[in-house]
Write an enzyme that holds these catalytic residues in place. Structure first.
Site, mmCIF file in Angstrom:
data_model
loop_
_atom_site.group_PDB
_atom_site.id
_atom_site.type_symbol
_atom_site.label_atom_id
_atom_site.label_comp_id
_atom_site.label_asym_id
_atom_site.label_seq_id
_atom_site.Cartn_x
_atom_site.Cartn_y
_atom_site.Cartn_z
ATOM 1 C CG HIS A 44 19.382 4.060 4.494
ATOM 2 N ND1 HIS A 44 19.447 3.402 5.701
ATOM 3 C CD2 HIS A 44 18.582 3.295 3.696
ATOM 4 C CE1 HIS A 44 18.708 2.304 5.647
ATOM 5 N NE2 HIS A 44 18.186 2.215 4.439
ATOM 6 C CD GLU A 46 21.655 8.197 7.864
ATOM 7 O OE1 GLU A 46 21.268 7.925 9.005
ATOM 8 O OE2 GLU A 46 21.093 7.769 6.825
ATOM 9 C CB ALA A 152 -16.849 13.472 0.209
ATOM 10 N NE ARG A 182 -8.330 7.486 -3.670
ATOM 11 C CZ ARG A 182 -9.212 7.344 -4.653
ATOM 12 N NH1 ARG A 182 -8.799 7.186 -5.899
ATOM 13 N NH2 ARG A 182 -10.513 7.368 -4.389
ATOM 14 C CB THR A 194 -18.002 1.631 -1.060
ATOM 15 O OG1 THR A 194 -18.609 2.192 0.105
ATOM 16 C CG2 THR A 194 -17.259 2.722 -1.816
ATOM 17 C CG ASP A 198 -19.550 4.723 -4.656
ATOM 18 O OD1 ASP A 198 -20.789 4.698 -4.792
ATOM 19 O OD2 ASP A 198 -18.972 5.395 -3.781
ATOM 20 N N GLY A 282 -17.581 2.161 2.873
ATOM 21 C CA GLY A 282 -18.676 3.093 3.104
ATOM 22 C C GLY A 282 -18.897 3.366 4.579
ATOM 23 C CB SER A 288 -16.579 -1.261 11.701
ATOM 24 O OG SER A 288 -15.614 -1.141 10.676
#
Length: 339
Positions: A44, A46, A152, A182, A194, A198, A282, A288
């Site tokens: 971590h 610290e 886009a 991403r 999609t 695509d 898409g 939704s």
């Protein structure tokens, strides 16, 4: 504390499901050590900060002030509690950006330090500290991942050709930005259309970083085995109504015909400890999320010079952006869900 936050951000996309944390040790207004949580399962912030104290300043640690962007942990996980380490060094003053809402911490770190006689100041750049770990806090407070919607569109609001074939909209520089986005998220999702038309890879091939876990809705398992999403190169979850099966990197997750796919998606991500999701299409899938109010950010790329005739119109988001930036002919707008 600003430096703590800068350091913490270096862990973006590498430490989830842990939060990003930075730490700075200061003696008489001079930084003598600093560190951040670099990778999940490893030390971590610290720990790294104290280990990085310069040799000639080791004797100054007990008289120094430790700044840390998030409340130190008190539980054993992949690593021992940071509060025990801090107490053992003899440090007498700790400054904390914000409290950790995770149930195994949630104020217990602050209290443990105080019980050890350490002066603790909290809420320093608190808003910035919370915003940095918005994925972590959303996941634990709302019991769902932090959700980012992205699409886009042309200048007249078209996202695909009328026959659903792909329409190249954003430029090469903006494409790299999208791949950076991403790399910062735990999971990425597209709908069946999609995925089919695509044939996206949904990877970070244009930017150095981790690939998110891919999710696709393919109820009848019609997606061709030759498509990128079924190449087994990246962990992928296929939501369908036909079979439940683990096939290498690909998990086929069977749902009922009438099940709410959005709810199922959020449940799977929760079960798998995936803190964030970027939804890239898409239109029906993105809409939704918008219609149910189940989203946190939206990022919309508009090619200001591109106008086409008929096509698939973009999702509808009746909000004003809180930020805009221009990348050549592309305008990137950023939205927040205020609800």
């Amino acid at each position: 504390m600003h430096r703590c936050l800068e350091l913490a951000a270096l862990g973006m996309g590498k430490v989830a499901p842990n939060p990003m944390v930075g730490a700075v040790l200061v003696h008489n207004d001079r930084i003598i050590g600093e560190g951040y949580h670099e990778r999940y399962g490893e030390a971590h912030a610290e720990v790294n900060c104290l280990e990085n104290v310069v040799a000639e300043a080791k004797d100054l640690v007990k008289d120094a002030t430790l700044y840390v962007s998030l409340e130190p942990c008190t539980h054993f996980g992949k690593t021992p509690p940071c509060t025990d380490l801090i107490i053992s060094t003899g440090i007498r003053h700790v400054v904390i950006g914000c409290q950790d809402s995770f149930e195994k911490v949630n104020g217990s770190g602050i209290q443990k330090l105080k019980d050890a006689g350490i002066r603790v100041d909290t809420g320093i750049l608190e808003k910035e500290a919370i915003d940095l770990n918005k994925r972590f806090f959303t996941f634990h407070k709302k019991q769902r991942p932090y959700i980012i919607l992205k699409w886009a569109q042309t200048n007249n609001g078209i996202i695909a050709n009328a026959d659903l074939s792909p329409l190249k909209i954003s430029n090469s520089i903006t494409d790299m930005l999208v791949h950076r986005w991403r790399s910062e998220e735990s999971a990425i999702m597209v709908g069946s259309r999609t995925a089919w038309y695509d044939n996206p890879s949904l990877t970070t091939r244009l930017y150095p970083g981790n690939n998110p876990v891919r999710l696709v809705i393919d109820k009848q398992l019609k997606l061709p085995a030759t498509h990128h999403l079924l190449d087994g190169q990246v962990p992928t979850i296929v939501l369908n109504t036909i079979r439940q099966q683990e096939d290498g990197n690909t998990s086929f997750y069977k749902t009922g015909e009438s099940e709410d796919m959005l709810a199922v998606t959020l449940s799977i991500l929760r079960q798998r400890n995936l803190l964030s999701l970027i939804v890239e299409g898409g239109k029906q899938l993105i809409q939704s999320f918008i219609n149910t109010g189940c989203w946190d950010e939206a990022r919309v790329i508009t090619n200001t010079k591109m106008v086409v005739g008929e096509g698939v119109s973009s999702p509808r988001l009746n909000l004003l952006p809180y930020k805009k930036e221009n990348i050549r002919d592309d305008e990137v707008q950023y939205f927040r869900n205020s609800n």
